[in-house]
Design a protein around this motif. Structure first.
Motif, PDB file in Angstrom:
ATOM      1  N   ILE A 267       1.179  -1.281  -0.010  1.00  0.00           N
ATOM      2  CA  ILE A 267       0.374   0.330  -0.063  1.00  0.00           C
ATOM      3  C   ILE A 267       0.910   0.918  -0.108  1.00  0.00           C
ATOM      4  CG2 ILE A 267      -1.927  -1.021   1.035  1.00  0.00           C
ATOM      5  CD1 ILE A 267      -1.070  -0.626   4.014  1.00  0.00           C
ATOM      6  N   PRO A 268       0.230   2.524  -0.056  1.00  0.00           N
ATOM      7  CA  PRO A 268       1.084   4.036  -0.608  1.00  0.00           C
ATOM      8  C   PRO A 268       0.985   4.449   0.575  1.00  0.00           C
ATOM      9  CG  PRO A 268      -0.447   3.746  -1.444  1.00  0.00           C
ATOM     10  CD  PRO A 268      -1.497   2.823  -1.651  1.00  0.00           C
ATOM     11  N   TYR A 269       0.604   4.282   1.132  1.00  0.00           N
ATOM     12  CA  TYR A 269       0.244   5.112   2.653  1.00  0.00           C
ATOM     13  C   TYR A 269      -0.133   3.980   3.819  1.00  0.00           C
ATOM     14  CZ  TYR A 269      -4.766   2.861   0.944  1.00  0.00           C
ATOM     15  OH  TYR A 269      -4.947   1.531   0.800  1.00  0.00           O
ATOM     16  N   ALA A 270      -0.357   4.983   5.482  1.00  0.00           N
ATOM     17  CA  ALA A 270      -0.087   4.281   6.630  1.00  0.00           C
ATOM     18  C   ALA A 270      -0.978   2.932   6.714  1.00  0.00           C
ATOM     19  CB  ALA A 270      -0.667   5.417   7.602  1.00  0.00           C
ATOM     20  N   TRP A 271      -0.066   2.103   7.762  1.00  0.00           N
ATOM     21  CA  TRP A 271      -1.367   0.931   7.436  1.00  0.00           C
ATOM     22  C   TRP A 271      -2.768   0.730   8.060  1.00  0.00           C
ATOM     23  CZ3 TRP A 271      -2.467  -0.995  12.741  1.00  0.00           C
ATOM     24  CH2 TRP A 271      -2.391  -0.802  13.016  1.00  0.00           C
ATOM     25  N   ASP A 272      -2.446   1.799   9.054  1.00  0.00           N
ATOM     26  CA  ASP A 272      -3.611   2.218   9.706  1.00  0.00           C
ATOM     27  C   ASP A 272      -4.786   2.823   8.848  1.00  0.00           C
ATOM     28  OD1 ASP A 272      -2.203   3.974  10.669  1.00  0.00           O
ATOM     29  OD2 ASP A 272      -2.653   3.869  12.806  1.00  0.00           O
ATOM     30  N   ARG A 273      -4.647   3.835   7.576  1.00  0.00           N
ATOM     31  CA  ARG A 273      -5.581   4.773   7.796  1.00  0.00           C
ATOM     32  C   ARG A 273      -7.057   3.989   7.181  1.00  0.00           C
ATOM     33  NH1 ARG A 273      -4.759   9.345   4.259  1.00  0.00           N
ATOM     34  NH2 ARG A 273      -5.735   9.578   2.230  1.00  0.00           N
ATOM     35  N   GLU A 274      -6.938   3.250   6.765  1.00  0.00           N
ATOM     36  CA  GLU A 274      -8.701   2.498   6.660  1.00  0.00           C
ATOM     37  C   GLU A 274      -9.403   2.280   7.826  1.00  0.00           C
ATOM     38  OE1 GLU A 274      -8.669   0.641   2.494  1.00  0.00           O
ATOM     39  OE2 GLU A 274      -7.089   0.090   3.081  1.00  0.00           O
ATOM     40  N   LEU A 275      -8.520   1.730   8.804  1.00  0.00           N
ATOM     41  CA  LEU A 275      -8.968   1.383  10.028  1.00  0.00           C
ATOM     42  C   LEU A 275      -9.316   2.210  10.856  1.00  0.00           C
ATOM     43  CD1 LEU A 275      -9.198  -0.732  12.046  1.00  0.00           C
ATOM     44  CD2 LEU A 275      -6.938  -0.333  12.819  1.00  0.00           C
ATOM     45  N   LYS A 276      -8.152   3.718  10.959  1.00  0.00           N
ATOM     46  CA  LYS A 276      -8.977   5.011  12.034  1.00  0.00           C
ATOM     47  C   LYS A 276     -10.449   5.332  11.489  1.00  0.00           C
ATOM     48  CE  LYS A 276      -4.903   6.669  11.193  1.00  0.00           C
ATOM     49  NZ  LYS A 276      -3.730   7.357  11.797  1.00  0.00           N
ATOM     50  N   ARG A 277     -10.236   5.277   9.503  1.00  0.00           N
ATOM     51  CA  ARG A 277     -11.563   5.845   9.170  1.00  0.00           C
ATOM     52  C   ARG A 277     -13.000   5.009   9.405  1.00  0.00           C
ATOM     53  NH1 ARG A 277     -13.152   6.629   2.927  1.00  0.00           N
ATOM     54  NH2 ARG A 277     -14.942   8.436   3.368  1.00  0.00           N
ATOM     55  N   LEU A 278     -12.472   3.648  10.088  1.00  0.00           N
ATOM     56  CA  LEU A 278     -13.746   2.804   9.622  1.00  0.00           C
ATOM     57  C   LEU A 278     -14.153   3.074  11.366  1.00  0.00           C
ATOM     58  CD1 LEU A 278     -13.708  -0.971   8.198  1.00  0.00           C
ATOM     59  CD2 LEU A 278     -14.850  -0.437  10.594  1.00  0.00           C
ATOM     60  N   ALA A 279     -13.213   3.095  11.960  1.00  0.00           N
ATOM     61  CA  ALA A 279     -12.745   3.644  13.484  1.00  0.00           C
ATOM     62  C   ALA A 279     -13.844   3.921  13.705  1.00  0.00           C
ATOM     63  CB  ALA A 279     -11.931   3.196  14.751  1.00  0.00           C
ATOM     64  N   ALA A 280     -14.473   5.302  12.359  1.00  0.00           N
ATOM     65  CA  ALA A 280     -14.285   7.442  13.033  1.00  0.00           C
ATOM     66  C   ALA A 280     -15.790   6.970  12.211  1.00  0.00           C
ATOM     67  CB  ALA A 280     -14.220   7.550  12.252  1.00  0.00           C
TER      68      ALA A 280
END
Length: 304
Positions: A267-280
């Motif tokens: 991936i070209p971005y942070a490992w938790d980028r999608e996880l943080k968005r989903l958590a929000a």
């Protein structure tokens, strides 16, 4: 649900950026348990070839990790379980890939490994059955790379062996992301209509289409309503990276059939980028837990 873009154009090209977004050391505190059901692991030689392709045709891979380093990274950052995926890009290498992944899984019961095969290669059924005997939990295929027709004779052999052995199939058959660097045109091979035909013919086959079925989101939303043996995963569709990424919190979707996945480490971005968005997202605690963990447990039939 999604932003508009020019459909059918090539979206992967060398100038796609890497994002210098921040990352955390652990999963968000609001998250109780996570299974990343879409993690890629390969032997080092194939990893090098994959990274060379990404450098030339896609984006800069942020995490240049070996297979074991990939698992160690995610576990050390709070991921509870991992769905480890691979695909054979040519005939004759699937047995080696399956043996490699089975050895990784044998060292950690929290890694759920998926066998692969090149559709149409000699003894495809035997290759998969051997992978199952090694402990691999199902099958992973990638239409963009392997250039298979979903309704071809070779694919029916694979559907049949998965259904017979009650093993799930993860199959990248969404049309996007399209690239001129592929040997085939995904728009000619992939469609929700073809997936519908598979689901109707094989009611005993548990099938997951990654990337929420990109770019046919509405069609897959309808298929999820009709077929209990269909799942989708979120991989790369929550990152706000592609022009067809999802931009809502799963409104109107069947959330008991959505699994969390990332494509880590490629991936070209942070490992938790999608996880943080989903958590929000404005989701109930139960729905969030199902997407992040429970739905994958059901798909893979894992008992805690």
């Amino acid at each position: 649900m999604t932003r508009e873009y020019q459909r059918g154009t090539s979206l992967l090209f060398k100038s796609m950026p890497g994002l210098d977004d921040s990352e955390e050391d652990r999963v968000p505190a609001s998250v109780t348990r996570v299974m990343d059901g879409h993690v890629h692991v390969f032997p080092d030689q194939i990893l090098r070839a994959i990274r060379k392709w990404f450098d030339a045709h896609a984006w800069p891979i942020r995490y240049l990790l070996t297979a074991q380093e990939t698992l160690d990274f995610l576990f050390s950052h709070g991921i509870d379980r991992i769905g480890a995926l691979q695909y054979a890009h040519k005939p004759g290498i699937a047995r080696e890939l399956n043996s490699f992944l089975a050895r990784l899984c044998a060292d950690n019961e929290r890694v759920i490994g998926m066998a692969t095969v090149f559709p149409g290669e000699r003894d495809a059924r035997g290759i998969l059955e051997e992978g199952f005997r090694l402990g691999l939990a199902g099958v992973k295929l990638h239409s963009h790379v392997q250039c298979f027709h979903m309704d071809g004779e070779a694919m029916h052999e694979i559907y049949d062996v998965c259904a017979k052995h009650e093993k799930p199939l993860i199959m990248h058959v969404g049309r996007e992301p399209k690239s001129d660097a592929y040997a085939c045109d995904p728009y000619e091979l992939c469609s929700a209509d073809r997936v519908e035909n598979v689901l109707e013919r094989y009611p005993g086959l548990r099938l997951c289409v990654p990337h929420l079925g990109a770019d046919e989101f509405s069609a897959y939303r309808s298929l999820l309503e009709r077929f209990d043996h269909l799942w989708v995963d979120t991989t790369m569709m929550l990152a706000d990276y592609f022009p067809f990424s999802i931009d809502s919190d799963f409104r109107g979707m069947r959330t008991d059939r959505i699994m969390y996945g990332t494509d880590f480490p490629n991936i070209p971005y942070a490992w938790d980028r999608e996880l943080k968005r989903l958590a929000a997202f404005e989701l109930s605690e139960d729905v969030r837990d199902r997407i992040l963990f429970g739905n994958a447990m059901e798909f893979f039939r894992i008992r805690l």
